[in-house]
Design a protein around this motif. Sequence first.
Motif, PDB file in Angstrom:
ATOM      1  N   ARG A 119     -12.839 -13.016   6.533  1.00  0.00           N
ATOM      2  CA  ARG A 119     -11.538 -13.331   7.113  1.00  0.00           C
ATOM      3  C   ARG A 119     -11.293 -14.818   6.915  1.00  0.00           C
ATOM      4  NH1 ARG A 119      -9.214 -11.043  12.441  1.00  0.00           N
ATOM      5  NH2 ARG A 119      -8.859  -9.499  10.864  1.00  0.00           N
ATOM      6  N   GLU A 172     -11.654  -3.188  16.125  1.00  0.00           N
ATOM      7  CA  GLU A 172     -10.357  -2.953  15.497  1.00  0.00           C
ATOM      8  C   GLU A 172     -10.016  -1.465  15.545  1.00  0.00           C
ATOM      9  OE1 GLU A 172      -8.069  -3.913  11.302  1.00  0.00           O
ATOM     10  OE2 GLU A 172     -10.254  -3.848  11.305  1.00  0.00           O
ATOM     11  N   PRO A 222      -0.816   1.146   6.346  1.00  0.00           N
ATOM     12  CA  PRO A 222      -1.858   0.819   7.331  1.00  0.00           C
ATOM     13  C   PRO A 222      -1.361  -0.161   8.398  1.00  0.00           C
ATOM     14  CG  PRO A 222      -2.197  -0.467   5.346  1.00  0.00           C
ATOM     15  CD  PRO A 222      -0.988   0.395   5.099  1.00  0.00           C
ATOM     16  N   VAL A 223      -1.876   0.032   9.610  1.00  0.00           N
ATOM     17  CA  VAL A 223      -1.596  -0.874  10.722  1.00  0.00           C
ATOM     18  C   VAL A 223      -2.904  -1.026  11.504  1.00  0.00           C
ATOM     19  CG1 VAL A 223      -0.286  -1.224  12.847  1.00  0.00           C
ATOM     20  CG2 VAL A 223       0.789  -0.079  10.908  1.00  0.00           C
ATOM     21  N   GLY A 224      -3.273  -2.260  11.787  1.00  0.00           N
ATOM     22  CA  GLY A 224      -4.508  -2.492  12.524  1.00  0.00           C
ATOM     23  C   GLY A 224      -4.297  -3.479  13.659  1.00  0.00           C
ATOM     24  N   GLN A 253      -3.620   4.610   9.603  1.00  0.00           N
ATOM     25  CA  GLN A 253      -2.905   4.713   8.333  1.00  0.00           C
ATOM     26  C   GLN A 253      -2.048   5.965   8.351  1.00  0.00           C
ATOM     27  OE1 GLN A 253      -6.169   4.742   5.423  1.00  0.00           O
ATOM     28  NE2 GLN A 253      -5.172   2.995   4.499  1.00  0.00           N
ATOM     29  N   TYR A 276      -7.688   0.982  13.586  1.00  0.00           N
ATOM     30  CA  TYR A 276      -7.047   0.955  12.274  1.00  0.00           C
ATOM     31  C   TYR A 276      -6.392   2.306  12.028  1.00  0.00           C
ATOM     32  CZ  TYR A 276      -6.645  -0.409   7.333  1.00  0.00           C
ATOM     33  OH  TYR A 276      -6.179  -0.762   6.086  1.00  0.00           O
ATOM     34  N   SER A 307       0.816  -1.212   0.000  1.00  0.00           N
ATOM     35  CA  SER A 307       0.000   0.000   0.000  1.00  0.00           C
ATOM     36  C   SER A 307       0.851   1.264   0.000  1.00  0.00           C
ATOM     37  CB  SER A 307      -0.953   0.006   1.182  1.00  0.00           C
ATOM     38  OG  SER A 307      -0.220   0.013   2.379  1.00  0.00           O
ATOM     39  N   ASN A 310      -5.818  -7.419   3.996  1.00  0.00           N
ATOM     40  CA  ASN A 310      -4.875  -7.397   5.114  1.00  0.00           C
ATOM     41  C   ASN A 310      -4.388  -8.801   5.429  1.00  0.00           C
ATOM     42  OD1 ASN A 310      -5.230  -4.616   5.503  1.00  0.00           O
ATOM     43  ND2 ASN A 310      -7.021  -4.970   6.787  1.00  0.00           N
ATOM     44  N   ASP A 313      -7.636 -11.081   5.424  1.00  0.00           N
ATOM     45  CA  ASP A 313      -8.881 -10.348   5.609  1.00  0.00           C
ATOM     46  C   ASP A 313      -9.119  -9.477   4.375  1.00  0.00           C
ATOM     47  OD1 ASP A 313     -11.051  -8.939   6.543  1.00  0.00           O
ATOM     48  OD2 ASP A 313     -10.044  -8.138   8.311  1.00  0.00           O
ATOM     49  N   GLY A 341      -2.434 -10.922   8.401  1.00  0.00           N
ATOM     50  CA  GLY A 341      -2.113 -10.759   9.806  1.00  0.00           C
ATOM     51  C   GLY A 341      -2.025 -12.071  10.541  1.00  0.00           C
ATOM     52  N   GLY A 388      -9.731  -3.222   1.154  1.00  0.00           N
ATOM     53  CA  GLY A 388      -8.449  -3.645   1.693  1.00  0.00           C
ATOM     54  C   GLY A 388      -8.263  -5.143   1.674  1.00  0.00           C
TER      55      GLY A 388
END
Length: 182
Positions: free
Chosen positions: A112, A23, A9-11, A27, A25, A2, A168, A125, A170, A166
Amino acid sequence: LSSLLGSLPVGLEYYYQERLGYELYFQYLQSPFFTPGNDVRVGQLYKQGFSLALRQKLYSASRRYGMFYFGHQVGYTDIRHAVNQFDAANGSLLTFRTTESRIEYGVFIGNRFVRDAGTGGLTLDVFAGAAFGYRNYNNGFGSLPAIARLFEDLNQNNLSVQVLFGINIGLMGPPKKSSTLK
């Protein structure tokens, strides 16, 4: 990947009772991503800021094809836009700035994928949706038309509409063991 689109992004999600997830989230936004603001070409629009969203996800039961969910979020975004211009009279570089802040509410659906929700592990996800809200745009330089033209490509409408999409990757931790009283 991204970062190629101007964000990192970090969640972090807290998932419990096998049905509900919360969550946070975050960015980091910068475009162009790998170029500091002073190194951006003269006349090129540059942006830097952040976006923060609190999401709630309502999961269906885990199946072989994943855990389908519906979610909604509230979010805040703060972005500083800038353009560098060369001042020939003084031989110096001038930077003109504007700010944009948004408050939004969004809904999304997703899935997910996890091998076994009972043990955790690697997850994928995928989600899509839309967010709507209010945009506050402040040009910071008044009504000077020559400078305003530098930022004419920016959306300055008060209505904010954002597409949420998105993918993701994880890690999902193992579920907590519930203790029972004997």
